[in-house]
Design a protein around this motif. Structure first.
Motif, short mmCIF file in Angstrom:
data_model
loop_
_atom_site.label_atom_id
_atom_site.label_comp_id
_atom_site.label_asym_id
_atom_site.label_seq_id
_atom_site.Cartn_x
_atom_site.Cartn_y
_atom_site.Cartn_z
N ILE A 193 0.98 -1.01 -0.14
CA ILE A 193 -0.08 0.07 -0.03
C ILE A 193 0.92 1.20 0.02
O ILE A 193 0.94 1.99 -1.03
CB ILE A 193 -0.82 -0.02 1.31
CG1 ILE A 193 -1.82 -1.39 1.19
CG2 ILE A 193 -1.67 1.31 1.27
CD1 ILE A 193 -2.73 -1.54 0.06
N ILE A 194 1.50 1.55 1.31
CA ILE A 194 2.22 2.83 1.22
C ILE A 194 3.65 2.38 2.05
O ILE A 194 3.93 1.55 2.81
CB ILE A 194 1.65 3.83 2.13
CG1 ILE A 194 1.15 3.34 3.38
CG2 ILE A 194 0.38 4.52 1.21
CD1 ILE A 194 0.69 4.51 4.18
N PRO A 195 4.76 3.12 1.70
CA PRO A 195 5.98 2.76 2.38
C PRO A 195 5.98 3.37 3.84
O PRO A 195 5.14 4.34 4.03
CB PRO A 195 7.03 3.50 1.42
CG PRO A 195 6.24 4.96 1.04
CD PRO A 195 4.71 4.24 0.62
N LEU A 196 6.85 2.47 4.61
CA LEU A 196 6.79 2.97 6.29
C LEU A 196 8.26 2.60 6.44
O LEU A 196 9.10 2.30 5.68
CB LEU A 196 5.81 1.94 6.82
CG LEU A 196 4.52 2.00 6.55
CD1 LEU A 196 3.81 1.01 7.41
CD2 LEU A 196 3.82 3.43 6.89
N ARG A 197 8.62 2.86 7.80
CA ARG A 197 9.90 2.85 8.34
C ARG A 197 9.97 1.23 8.37
O ARG A 197 11.15 0.66 8.21
CB ARG A 197 10.04 3.40 9.41
CG ARG A 197 10.05 5.01 9.47
CD ARG A 197 10.26 5.69 10.62
NE ARG A 197 11.62 5.39 11.34
CZ ARG A 197 12.02 6.04 12.33
NH1 ARG A 197 11.28 6.56 13.13
NH2 ARG A 197 13.28 5.60 12.73
N LYS A 198 9.10 0.21 8.70
CA LYS A 198 9.05 -0.97 8.88
C LYS A 198 7.98 -1.66 8.28
O LYS A 198 6.96 -0.89 8.25
CB LYS A 198 9.13 -1.41 10.52
CG LYS A 198 10.71 -1.29 11.15
CD LYS A 198 10.71 -1.63 12.38
CE LYS A 198 12.06 -1.60 13.03
NZ LYS A 198 12.15 -2.33 14.45
N PRO A 199 8.24 -2.86 7.88
CA PRO A 199 7.06 -3.65 7.59
C PRO A 199 5.76 -3.84 8.32
O PRO A 199 6.00 -4.08 9.56
CB PRO A 199 7.48 -4.93 7.14
CG PRO A 199 9.01 -4.92 6.94
CD PRO A 199 9.29 -3.87 7.91
N VAL A 200 4.51 -3.58 8.08
CA VAL A 200 3.61 -3.56 8.73
C VAL A 200 2.42 -4.56 7.99
O VAL A 200 2.16 -4.07 6.94
CB VAL A 200 2.75 -2.30 9.25
CG1 VAL A 200 1.46 -2.46 9.96
CG2 VAL A 200 3.96 -1.58 10.06
#
Length: 643
Positions: free
Chosen positions: A558-565
């Motif tokens: 979906i969208i980039p984050l600092r860690k995988p969710v």
């Protein structure tokens, strides 16, 4: 001088004489020094030795003529019987490592015996100093025991003095690349050059009171010598209204009287020693620098003949027995060569025995000596003897320094010789009772065994899996020989050129094949040994393709984050590569330290779907190992929500 005017006049007359002066050259162009050695093949073949003359060497001779090639013939196994028929080839242009077009091709000879030979080109080559000139000698080399091409002591003139081709001129290489730092004994004689005229005589005379229509002779005295000249005479009269007839110029060639006879000679030159081998042709040549033509006259066993103008006489071959040739040359003016040449000689059979010589057991030809063991059987092939007309063979031998054979024995079957260094002598009797030439060969009968070579590796045994090393491997050799104080070891890695071993080696990544052997000072050579060494010092490479640092909802990025969710289930994907040598052995996927899936070596892209109840952080880990035992590891932490 004639007065064409209507009044009495005084004339000044001058005479100028110009001599044709040639800036001629007459030089041997070459790279080599004195002959020091000779080179040949280990097996029969046709090959060329060549020198490359570049514009640097040719510049002083631009426009001159290449007329003669000088060549040093090397060693022959049987110098009394063997002859070569060398071919001179000349190439123009080309590159720094390959000649251009073939512009000259002529076979000379036969040549027999070690020494220098001059080949006069039937058609001189005019030097064009703007391009290379390659000069080659091609020989049919019988192989072991023959070294037809002479060389100097070196060092080789790089790119110029040591070219050779063993495939008919398709490819060329240098002797240096075979460890032979020499120049070929090949030289080119260049003569001729640019011509100019030089004033060598000038004089003036005055003709006074020359009446109209009167003519007087004016004499100039000049000490002429043979040569080419321009003679110019001018009359000078101030105010002359028609000067066109006041000057005359002529070209004059003054030649010496021809009082010298031609010079003739016979080939092969060693016929004057009184022996000619059956089947060797005889030719008579002549030369005369001062005459338009010459004839060769000859008598063969009392029968007289005359050759054609300016051509050699081919007498062909002679039958067995005693013969006499008398020959001489006569030029255009009747100058006859005296005294006549007279050659008396015997025609004897060729050596028909050596081709039948054979060894059964250890034998090696080294520097002109056959090395054998006490068990090696020496024989003469009866089929070859029969083809050469030999009905019986006799042999004997004596030790080095001995003068006579202790006992001549008729050959009846294979024989051996005791340990030592010998001269083996043999000859044959042919069908009509002629004694073939006695041949002498050198034989070393050795009792010592060849060296024994061991290969030492560091680490001593593979430090990886499946026979692989996972670190660089040191390689050294140890040779032992109880019979010799000097042993030399040679090795080849992965099929490359043989090298002399001098210090330890290091092998890096790859599958390596090492071949090695040793040889002692007596020429005893160990059989070649082979060792395979497998080295893989690089671990596999793991690339995690999913999950990355993104929000995933039911396996969709979906969208980039600092860690995988991760919400819902997800497919974990990764690619496994082994860029080095041994290949992937296996890959394993771990969740929180627990193995979940192991993948076989052939799988380069792994996938595993996680669809379990989870809430919170979990650790994803992938481990990959290659067949050599090198291991790679990738780990990440992800936040999971899957109810």
């Amino acid at each position: 001088v004639k007065n064409y005017g209507v009044t009495t006049e005084t004339f000044d007359v001058n005479c100028s004489i110009w001599e044709l002066v040639s800036s001629a050259v007459a030089d041997w162009v070459h790279y080599d020094g004195d002959n020091a050695n000779a080179i040949g093949l280990t097996s029969p073949g046709t090959w060329e030795a060549a020198i490359r003359l570049t514009p640097t060497e040719l510049a002083p001779y631009d426009g001159a003529n290449l007329t003669t090639i000088m060549w040093h013939q090397g060693y022959e196994a049987n110098p009394d019987t063997d002859v070569y028929n060398p071919t001179v080839k000349i190439y123009a242009g080309g590159t720094s490592d390959h000649p251009g077009s073939l512009i000259y091709n002529e076979t000379f000879g036969p040549t027999s015996g070690t020494g220098w030979y001059n080949f006069t080109l039937s058609t001189p080559i005019t030097i064009d100093a703007s391009q290379d000139l390659w000069i080659s000698i091609e020989v049919d080399d019988p192989g072991s025991g023959y070294y037809p091409q002479g060389v100097d002591a070196g060092p080789a003139v790089d790119g110029k003095g040591d070219w050779l081709s063993m495939d008919g001129g398709a490819t060329w290489d240098e002797l240096q690349n075979y460890g032979l730092d020499y120049n070929w004994n090949i030289r080119a004689f260049v003569e001729g050059g640019v011509t100019t005229y030089e004033l060598i005589y000038y004089d003036e005379q005055t003709v006074t009171n020359l009446a109209p229509g009167e003519e007087r002779y004016v004499e100039f005295t000049w000490p002429a010598t043979p040569g080419d000249y321009i003679i110019n005479v001018k009359t000078l009269l101030p105010g002359d209204v028609d000067p066109s007839n006041d000057e005359k110029e002529i070209n004059v060639t003054i030649t010496p009287a021809d009082i010298m006879p031609p010079t003739s000679w016979i080939v092969p030159s060693n016929i004057v020693n009184g022996i000619l081998h059956l089947g060797v042709p005889v030719k008579i040549y002549a030369r005369d620098e001062d005459s338009l033509w010459y004839e060769i006259h000859y008598k063969v066993d009392g029968i007289e003949g005359v050759g054609e103008h300016n051509k050699p006489v081919d007498l062909g071959t002679f039958s067995l027995g005693l013969h006499t040739i008398e020959y001489w040359a006569i030029d255009t003016l009747g100058n006859e060569e005296y005294p006549h040449h007279v050659v008396t000689f015997y025609v004897t059979p060729k050596d028909g025995v050596t081709p039948a010589l054979d060894f059964d057991g250890y034998h090696e030809f080294i520097d002109g000596v056959w090395h054998i063991s006490p068990d090696t059987k020496i024989s003469f092939d009866e089929n070859i003897l029969a083809r050469n007309g030999i009905t019986s063979v006799y042999y004997g031998y004596h030790t080095e320094g001995g003068e006579n054979v202790t006992e001549w024995m008729q050959y009846t079957g294979p024989f051996t010789m005791p340990s030592g260094y010998y001269h083996l002598l043999y000859y044959g009797i042919d069908k009509i009772g002629y004694h073939t030439p006695t041949v002498v060969i050198r034989i070393m009968v050795e009792t010592s065994n060849p060296p024994e070579t061991s290969i030492i590796l560091d680490p001593a045994v593979p430090d990886g899996n499946n026979g692989w090393y996972i670190s660089n491997v040191g390689v050294s050799f140890v040779a032992s020989d109880g019979d010799s104080n000097h042993v030399t070891t040679y090795y080849s890695i992965d099929g490359k050129e043989w090298q002399q071993y001098t210090h330890p080696l290091t092998l890096g990544d790859g599958v390596h094949i090492i071949k090695y052997y040793s040889i002692d000072e007596n020429g005893n050579k160990e059989a070649v040994k082979t060792k395979e060494i497998k080295v893989d010092i690089y671990a596999p490479v793991i690339t995690v393709e999913k999950p990355k640092n993104y929000l995933y909802i039911f396996d969709r990025e979906i969208i980039p984050l600092r860690k995988p969710v991760i919400i819902g289930s997800i497919t974990i994907k990764a690619s496994i590569e082994d860029p080095a040598t041994s290949g992937i052995d296996k890959s394993t996927l771990y969740i929180d330290g627990t193995p979940r899936q192991t993948f076989e070596s052939s799988i380069e892209c792994i996938e595993w779907q996680w669809n379990e109840f989870s809430f919170g952080y979990h650790t994803i880990e992938i481990k990959a190992m290659d067949k050599a035992g090198n291991e790679a590891r990738e780990e990440m932490e992800a936040l999971f929500f899957n109810l």
